[in-house]
Design a protein around this motif. Structure first.
Motif, PDB file in Angstrom:
ATOM      1  N   THR A 339       0.833  -1.199   0.000  1.00 20.32           N
ATOM      2  CA  THR A 339       0.000   0.000   0.000  1.00 20.32           C
ATOM      3  C   THR A 339       0.867   1.248   0.000  1.00 20.32           C
ATOM      4  O   THR A 339       1.964   1.264   0.560  1.00 20.32           O
ATOM      5  N   ASP A 340       0.341   2.296  -0.622  1.00 16.05           N
ATOM      6  CA  ASP A 340       1.008   3.602  -0.633  1.00 16.05           C
ATOM      7  C   ASP A 340       0.181   4.575   0.192  1.00 16.05           C
ATOM      8  O   ASP A 340      -0.965   4.866  -0.151  1.00 16.05           O
ATOM      9  N   GLU A 341       0.749   5.098   1.282  1.00 15.21           N
ATOM     10  CA  GLU A 341       0.027   6.043   2.126  1.00 15.21           C
ATOM     11  C   GLU A 341       0.370   7.484   1.721  1.00 15.21           C
ATOM     12  O   GLU A 341       0.939   8.252   2.484  1.00 15.21           O
ATOM     13  N   ASP A 361      -3.018   0.664  -3.963  1.00 12.80           N
ATOM     14  CA  ASP A 361      -2.287  -0.586  -3.750  1.00 12.80           C
ATOM     15  C   ASP A 361      -1.451  -0.884  -4.987  1.00 12.80           C
ATOM     16  O   ASP A 361      -1.897  -0.655  -6.118  1.00 12.80           O
ATOM     17  N   TYR A 380      -2.146  -1.531 -10.279  1.00 10.21           N
ATOM     18  CA  TYR A 380      -2.582  -0.784  -9.111  1.00 10.21           C
ATOM     19  C   TYR A 380      -4.060  -1.070  -8.850  1.00 10.21           C
ATOM     20  O   TYR A 380      -4.811  -1.368  -9.780  1.00 10.21           O
ATOM     21  N   LYS A 382      -7.296   0.873  -6.660  1.00  9.24           N
ATOM     22  CA  LYS A 382      -7.789   1.952  -5.826  1.00  9.24           C
ATOM     23  C   LYS A 382      -9.308   1.904  -5.835  1.00  9.24           C
ATOM     24  O   LYS A 382      -9.913   1.521  -6.843  1.00  9.24           O
ATOM     25  N   ALA A 395      -5.087   4.223   0.719  1.00  9.17           N
ATOM     26  CA  ALA A 395      -4.969   2.794   1.025  1.00  9.17           C
ATOM     27  C   ALA A 395      -4.421   2.589   2.435  1.00  9.17           C
ATOM     28  O   ALA A 395      -3.425   3.206   2.815  1.00  9.17           O
ATOM     29  N   HIS A 396      -5.068   1.684   3.208  1.00  8.14           N
ATOM     30  CA  HIS A 396      -4.581   1.426   4.562  1.00  8.14           C
ATOM     31  C   HIS A 396      -4.702  -0.064   4.879  1.00  8.14           C
ATOM     32  O   HIS A 396      -4.583  -0.898   3.973  1.00  8.14           O
ATOM     33  N   GLN A 411     -10.148  -4.299   2.911  1.00  5.48           N
ATOM     34  CA  GLN A 411      -9.166  -3.257   3.203  1.00  5.48           C
ATOM     35  C   GLN A 411      -9.845  -1.975   3.661  1.00  5.48           C
ATOM     36  O   GLN A 411     -10.902  -1.589   3.167  1.00  5.48           O
ATOM     37  N   TRP A 413      -9.857   2.169   4.054  1.00  4.54           N
ATOM     38  CA  TRP A 413      -9.425   3.335   3.268  1.00  4.54           C
ATOM     39  C   TRP A 413      -9.754   4.630   4.006  1.00  4.54           C
ATOM     40  O   TRP A 413     -10.132   5.625   3.407  1.00  4.54           O
TER      41      TRP A 413
END
Length: 500
Positions: A339-341, A361, A380, A382, A395-396, A411, A413
């Motif tokens: 994931t990219d925060e 993601d 990816y 989203k 994303a979390h 997931q 978010w």
């Protein structure tokens, strides 16, 4: 309310104001410094948004394009069973862990224990006041573990905040005895370099190993000096947890210079976090594998020797990833989702201005064998619903839903809610269910939403930062086989072999 029909309109309109006000440029050029990327351990700070963004959110609600303030919407295959508001612990809700009929809810003020034997009506068993962000939480047998990543006056649960520049300040891991769930007892503390933002258990019969993720060293911080290019490994004897101690500090990013061999970040890679440690690690003990989300890098490593993990592969995405936040394996261990925060969990990144590939993601296939395995990017993912510019969304934390032969994940978010999505075809992921609330506020940005959303023994449990503990029931032929899978204990960052 159930499924919103006109997602095309929702995608098209929301987020235009953000592009006009330069939010996109700001997000992509801001790099986290000493601050943690997740919400801080103080009260959530309201952020002003532009007049255009406020007007757009109001108009979108009026047109039915997004849910109204605090309104709940979900797909037809999800049922919202209950919500348990926060009680004695008013701080930010964080991660979740599970054991038998109990759920353990982390909170920046401590942790809460729920009896979930009746998922429609969870009961509070205990609330433990022990402040210190993030209070990332996990359990193993009779032991519970909490991460402290804020500078405290000491290691006790009565500590107060104290400047990180003071040598006497404390950050690290706390250990509790939970043999009596109604009366947890604090039994040990271990100070770790740069604190413990998150942690991951590698449980064995006699001992529990803890991989401690922390980052952002500074020469002005006595207990967090650069270079900080690895993780702390703690060994906790099950029968004598008071003897918990650090046994190693494996360097995961060897290299020349003060910063090691991780991503250099800006200005070399604009908008990308400099790698000075790891944010989160997920282990798959049945395969002796781990995946590390380490700020500017994603890594795959072997944990055959848990005290001395060995890096197998290291990847970067300097186009679309700002902060590598977490990782999830599929059951076959031939894929990993990172994931990219983007925006640190406190920004509106689920809108047209940011687009579908940032704050998302990244799905990677694991190809090859043994120490020659490589991470190969495929696509990816989203959420396909744009959010208002007053909603923090990115994303979390999430987990697998155990369906044999399929790769399905639930997931969180943040204010984007909870998404269930299928990545069996790693090049073509797709959402199959969702749950979300409308904005906390349509005039200012308030931090809230789902921090964690995990599948555990037939139900989805979500810890909402502001609203409390949610229980969801997913009914779908694609995921119903998971209801036959039972696990006695679940720490999502220690992935079980669901079909062993």
């Amino acid at each position: 309310m159930t499924l919103l029909n006109d997602l095309r309109t929702r995608r098209r309109r929301l987020g235009v104001a953000a592009a006009c006000t330069g939010l996109l440029a700001a997000l992509l050029t801001t790099v986290p410094a000493a601050a943690t990327p997740d919400p801080g351990d103080g009260p959530a700070v309201q952020q002003e948004v532009s007049q255009d963004a406020r007007a757009e959110a109001t108009a979108a609600i009026a047109a039915g394009e997004i849910p109204g303030q605090d309104e709940i919407v979900h797909s037809d295959n999800i049922e919202h069973l209950t919500n348990i508001p926060k009680d004695a612990l008013p701080g930010t809700n964080s991660d979740l862990a599970f054991q038998g009929r109990y759920a353990f809810s982390g909170n920046y003020d401590g942790f809460r224990v729920f009896d979930i034997s009746n998922p429609k009506a969870p009961k509070t068993v205990a609330q433990v006041l022990c402040p210190g962000s993030q209070n990332d939480i996990s359990v193993s047998g009779d032991l519970l573990f909490l991460s402290t990543d804020s500078s405290r006056s000491d290691s006790s649960c009565n500590s107060t905040t104290q400047p990180v520049t003071e040598k006497s300040s404390w950050e690290g891991m706390k250990v509790f005895d939970i043999s009596d769930k109604a009366n947890p007892k604090y039994v040990a503390a271990v100070e770790t370099a740069c604190g413990s933002h998150t942690h991951t258990l590698v449980p064995e019969r006699k001992n529990v190993y803890i991989y401690v993720s922390s980052y952002s060293p500074n020469v002005a911080y006595p207990d967090c000096q650069p270079p900080h290019d690895g993780i702390s490994v703690i060994k906790v004897p099950r029968k004598a947890p008071e003897k918990a101690a650090i046994v190693s500090f494996p360097v995961l990013f060897p290299g020349e210079g003060a910063d090691g061999g991780g991503n250099p970040g800006s200005p070399t890679n604009p908008g990308v976090s400099k790698t000075t440690g790891c944010h989160d690690i997920t282990v798959l003990p049945s395969k002796d594998l781990a995946a590390g989300a380490c700020m500017g890098d994603g890594i795959l490593f072997s944990i055959k020797d848990p005290e001395h993990p060995k890096v197998i592969d290291q990847v970067q995405d300097n186009v679309n990833f700002a902060f590598w936040h977490s990782a999830t394996f599929n059951q076959k261990a031939n894929k990993v989702v990172f994931t990219d925060e983007l925006g640190g969990g406190g920004a509106a990144t689920c809108n047209a201005a940011i687009g579908p590939d940032k704050g998302a993601d990244g799905i990677y296939d694991i190809v090859g064998k043994g120490d020659r395995r490589k991470l190969v990017f495929r696509s990816y993912y989203k959420i396909p619903r744009h959010q208002a510019d007053t909603e923090n969304c990115v994303a979390h934390n999430g987990s697998l839903i155990p369906v044999k032969g399929k790769d399905i994940m639930v997931q969180a978010w943040y204010q984007g809610g909870v998404s269930v999505w299928d990545f069996t075809d790693s090049s073509r992921p797709k959402e199959i269910a969702y749950f979300e609330r409308g904005p906390l506020d349509t005039q200012v940005m308030k931090t809230g939403g789902a921090w964690s959303a995990y599948y555990y023994n037939g139900y989805i449990y979500s810890n909402d930062i502001a609203k409390g503990f949610d229980v969801l029931k997913l009914s779908d032929r694609r995921t119903d086989p998971a209801k036959r899978v039972y696990v006695p204990e679940l720490n999502v960052q220690t992935q079980p072999d669901y079909f062993d």
